[in-house]
Design a protein around this motif. Sequence first.
Motif, short mmCIF file in Angstrom:
data_model
loop_
_atom_site.label_atom_id
_atom_site.label_comp_id
_atom_site.label_asym_id
_atom_site.label_seq_id
_atom_site.Cartn_x
_atom_site.Cartn_y
_atom_site.Cartn_z
N TYR A 11 -4.24 -10.89 5.09
CA TYR A 11 -3.46 -9.72 5.50
C TYR A 11 -2.33 -10.21 6.38
O TYR A 11 -2.56 -10.91 7.35
CB TYR A 11 -4.37 -8.78 6.28
N GLY A 28 4.95 3.73 16.86
CA GLY A 28 3.95 4.77 16.67
C GLY A 28 3.99 5.36 15.27
O GLY A 28 2.96 5.63 14.67
N ASN A 29 5.20 5.56 14.76
CA ASN A 29 5.29 6.15 13.43
C ASN A 29 5.54 5.10 12.35
O ASN A 29 5.97 5.41 11.26
CB ASN A 29 6.37 7.23 13.39
N ARG A 30 5.27 3.85 12.69
CA ARG A 30 5.19 2.81 11.68
C ARG A 30 6.48 2.64 10.87
O ARG A 30 6.50 2.80 9.66
CB ARG A 30 4.03 3.11 10.71
N GLU A 34 0.81 -1.21 0.00
CA GLU A 34 0.00 0.00 0.00
C GLU A 34 0.84 1.26 0.00
O GLU A 34 1.97 1.25 0.47
CB GLU A 34 -0.85 0.03 1.25
N ILE A 36 0.92 4.01 1.78
CA ILE A 36 1.52 4.56 3.00
C ILE A 36 2.70 3.71 3.45
O ILE A 36 3.76 4.24 3.79
CB ILE A 36 0.44 4.65 4.10
N VAL A 37 2.51 2.41 3.42
CA VAL A 37 3.61 1.51 3.82
C VAL A 37 4.77 1.66 2.85
O VAL A 37 5.94 1.67 3.24
CB VAL A 37 3.13 0.05 3.87
N ASP A 80 1.50 -6.33 7.38
CA ASP A 80 1.10 -5.05 6.81
C ASP A 80 1.01 -5.01 5.31
O ASP A 80 1.12 -3.95 4.70
CB ASP A 80 2.06 -3.93 7.27
#
Lengths: 73, 388
Positions: free
Chosen positions: B156, B63-65, B22, B24-25, B159
């Motif tokens: 899934y 938190g910020n992945r 995806e 964002i990832v 991530d």
Amino acid sequence: MIEVVLNDRLGKKVRVKCNEDDTIGDLKKLAAAQTGTRADKIRIQKWYNIYKDHITLKDYEIHDGMGLELYYN
Amino acid sequence: MANRTDPLAKSIHGTNPQNLVEKIVRSKIYQNTYWKEQCFGLTAETLVDKAMELDHLGGTFGGNRRPTPFICLVMKMLQIQPDKDIVVEFIKNEDYKYVRILGAFYMRLTGTVTDVYQYLEPLYNDYRKLRRKTSEGSFSLTHVDEVIDELLTKDYSCDIALPRVQKRWTLETTGVLEPRKSVLDEDFEEEEEEKEEEEQAALEDDTHEKDYHGRSPTRDRERDRKRDKQYRDRDRDRDRDYDRDYPRGRERDRDRDRDRDRDRDRDRHRLRDERDYGRERDRDREWEGRDRDRDRRDRDRGRRRSRSRSRSRDRRERDRDDVDHRKRRARGSTSPHRRPEDDINSREEQLKKKKEKKEKKSDGTDHPDPEIAEANRLRASLGLAPLK
């Protein structure tokens, strides 16, 4: 029981009813059920403070009607 | 420029292979230091060296992945698109388990359905431990076969949304795949034969008690070998499902006996079995009362787990479950799948269910305010306490 408003500033504004002793993780699950995204994709912030999943709303001093920012991971 | 896919690369599932991850990832991976430093200019060979250095798997954490090196390497593989032979080599190698998992993951993302099942299923026999980074940032223990199971059944993982694969039994019925032959099959047959002999001996000798503790020594050894009982049973449950379907014409009676014996022992594990195809098998079984209860429980659990976006659907599901609820709301229609209530067995179970439901109602789902009742229902389905 309090009601928290999550707004992502792009059109998604969600009002979630929850308890004060719910954790942020629970709040994310409830918000995910309402918005339709996955719970682990949601990030709840308040101006650069990313809220952690294991802490309760009470500890973050989130009161009724308070607005939080909704971001995505 | 470094982030562009190899122009010679084929499109996977109709899209640029990097788009399987995806947006964002993907952005997080591109901004990551590991990606920028280590993954620059990697080829298939140098990728192997990097893969050998892996010591945990996972998606994004914190938190910020932040992405893990594992997922950066997955991205790199998507970018350079190694040949299928190389990926199969990754999977087949025995020495480095993380290389194996990396290959398996990539195969799951890019391979055809037959390839996926063909190459990933042998990995079910690998019981080695793996370190997995959770999304909180801590590590958890898992095993190779658990990860493979997750890859084959869930949609899934780490991530990344896995492309859809059809269920195994669909492919079996169309004849694309052979029915699954598990390594445990021989052990089952041995045990089956021994049980038959035991029963014969019991018939002859009245004082001989059926000693189920007297299991074959091979079986005990097997148990020591396996790490986690639950996952062993899950594997066995799956085998049982396949076995029941497979020798339908010829050995149906034999399998029915086998299944009946197994049912006795593994009933309690059956409840934990959450797979879809297990439910279809349930209908074939002889012990209808118990099956119906289990069927209902499994189906209910499955229903709750299904992401019901619309609230009215949630409400409808709850109505189907709760007889009292339905009466109160005066929704007369029952779903066609609802079992007839004249059946004695199910009536007993309904009484049991009513008792359970009565306790559940203290959960707040019968709150006078419909909005709150609705919210409480949602909370109960997520496993949360009711609103105060």
